[in-house]
Design an enzyme around this catalytic site. Sequence first.
Site, PDB file in Angstrom:
ATOM      1  N   THR A 353      56.938  36.193  46.323  1.00 58.69           N
ATOM      2  CA  THR A 353      58.130  36.595  45.579  1.00 58.69           C
ATOM      3  C   THR A 353      58.407  38.064  45.845  1.00 58.69           C
ATOM      4  O   THR A 353      57.486  38.884  45.874  1.00 58.69           O
ATOM      5  CB  THR A 353      57.967  36.335  44.062  1.00 58.69           C
ATOM      6  OG1 THR A 353      59.151  36.743  43.379  1.00 58.69           O
ATOM      7  CG2 THR A 353      56.782  37.072  43.486  1.00 58.69           C
ATOM      8  N   HIS A 406      41.750  32.516  38.050  1.00 63.25           N
ATOM      9  CA  HIS A 406      40.352  32.946  38.071  1.00 63.25           C
ATOM     10  C   HIS A 406      39.385  31.779  37.896  1.00 63.25           C
ATOM     11  O   HIS A 406      38.165  31.936  38.058  1.00 63.25           O
ATOM     12  CB  HIS A 406      40.128  33.968  36.949  1.00 63.25           C
ATOM     13  CG  HIS A 406      39.073  34.987  37.270  1.00 63.25           C
ATOM     14  ND1 HIS A 406      38.164  34.819  38.280  1.00 63.25           N
ATOM     15  CD2 HIS A 406      38.771  36.186  36.700  1.00 63.25           C
ATOM     16  CE1 HIS A 406      37.351  35.861  38.333  1.00 63.25           C
ATOM     17  NE2 HIS A 406      37.702  36.707  37.371  1.00 63.25           N
TER      18      HIS A 406
END
Length: 435
Positions: A353, A406
């Site tokens: 992006t 994560h």
Amino acid sequence: MAEIKVPELAESITEGTIAEWLKQPGDFVEKGENIAELETDKVNVEITSEESGVIKELLREPGDTVEVGDPIAVVEAGEKSSGGEASSKEDKKEADDNKAEEESKAENNEKKQAEPKAEKNEEEESAQDTASDRPIASPSARKLAREKGLDLNEVPTRDPMGRVRKEDVENFEKNTKAAEKSSSASGSDQKSSPQKQDEFAGKSVERIKMSRRRKTIANRLVDVQQSTAMLTTFNEVDMTAVMELRKRRKDAFQEANDVKLGFMSFFTKAVVAALKHFPLLNAEIQGDEIIKKDFYDIGMAVSTDDGLVVPVVRDADRRTFAGIEQEILTLSKKARDNKLALKDLQGGTFTITNGGVFGSLLSTPILNAPQVGILGMHTIQWRPVAIDQEKMENRPMMYLALSYDHRIVDGKEAVSFLVKIKELLEDPEVLLLEG
């Protein structure tokens, strides 16, 4: 008579919202011709007629939510002549409209002659203003408006010539009643809740209903925040080498490939190379399994009037710089023209992006689930950079942000991934070998 129903859309899409009717009652349609535009969670889909004939009735209004299989219009099957009859009816309506206009003008002239001379000038000016502001409307629409006490100037119409039809008046009346009912309900709520009544303290506000796509985007972003262990790491890259290479090659590149050499092809190549070194960032979680992907379909976030969409550049690892730039250009144009198909949006493995095109200096991109990584680019700024212990230079610098899940990507892996992209962009010739 035949019903037009909402067709099967896609495996994951079961409903949509009527965005716009492309045809109106009385219009002739050919089999396979588009009659309505349906807004879904991902793209807009055009609904076609399965019969040739004249549309007799629209069963749903723009803004209505419909499910697959719901009837939305009725068509009277017939040959093209029906279209001729419909056209003749339109011509007759136009003739009636013109006749009504002439009769109205004649009535105005008779009234002017009968009024006292002392008020003649004032009345003539008023009559001229009224005539110039008088909307074009069919006789049936004028009659209905008079009966309902509606002002034709306030009635919106979809007719390209601006003609107000009977159905426009009917729709306007329905919407007005619905708004009054909503306002009444809101008023009762405010009486029961003094705090809500004073919410805006009499200030002017505008309430806008969220589109289906905007609601979907909002829900997905909230889901990502709640269902992933999202973390972001940052770095900066010196864009000197990339900018110098573009400056040297851009004219020859555009002449050879009929497309400009932009920054996105460099970043796409760098991302693909880095993903090959750190494959968990090209994976996703399904239940208690990690799905590693050996292909590189890179999503490119594109801002449109209806919200953010992420079309996918397929097999980016197999494309040349020119192939990547051409595909990005094609997908961006389709996105802004609202022509993206579902296949253009499905199956990406990683997303890029670019908030820098809007001037963003630094931001935290949100994951595009079920992907576990997204790279955020930012604006290029000239800043003083220490070359060594004694020397400083102004360099074109860009901050990079990598958001990752994560749960399967450790901090060491994420930081190393971003450092790899930095190294490749600061020595772009290596992209020919790594990418």
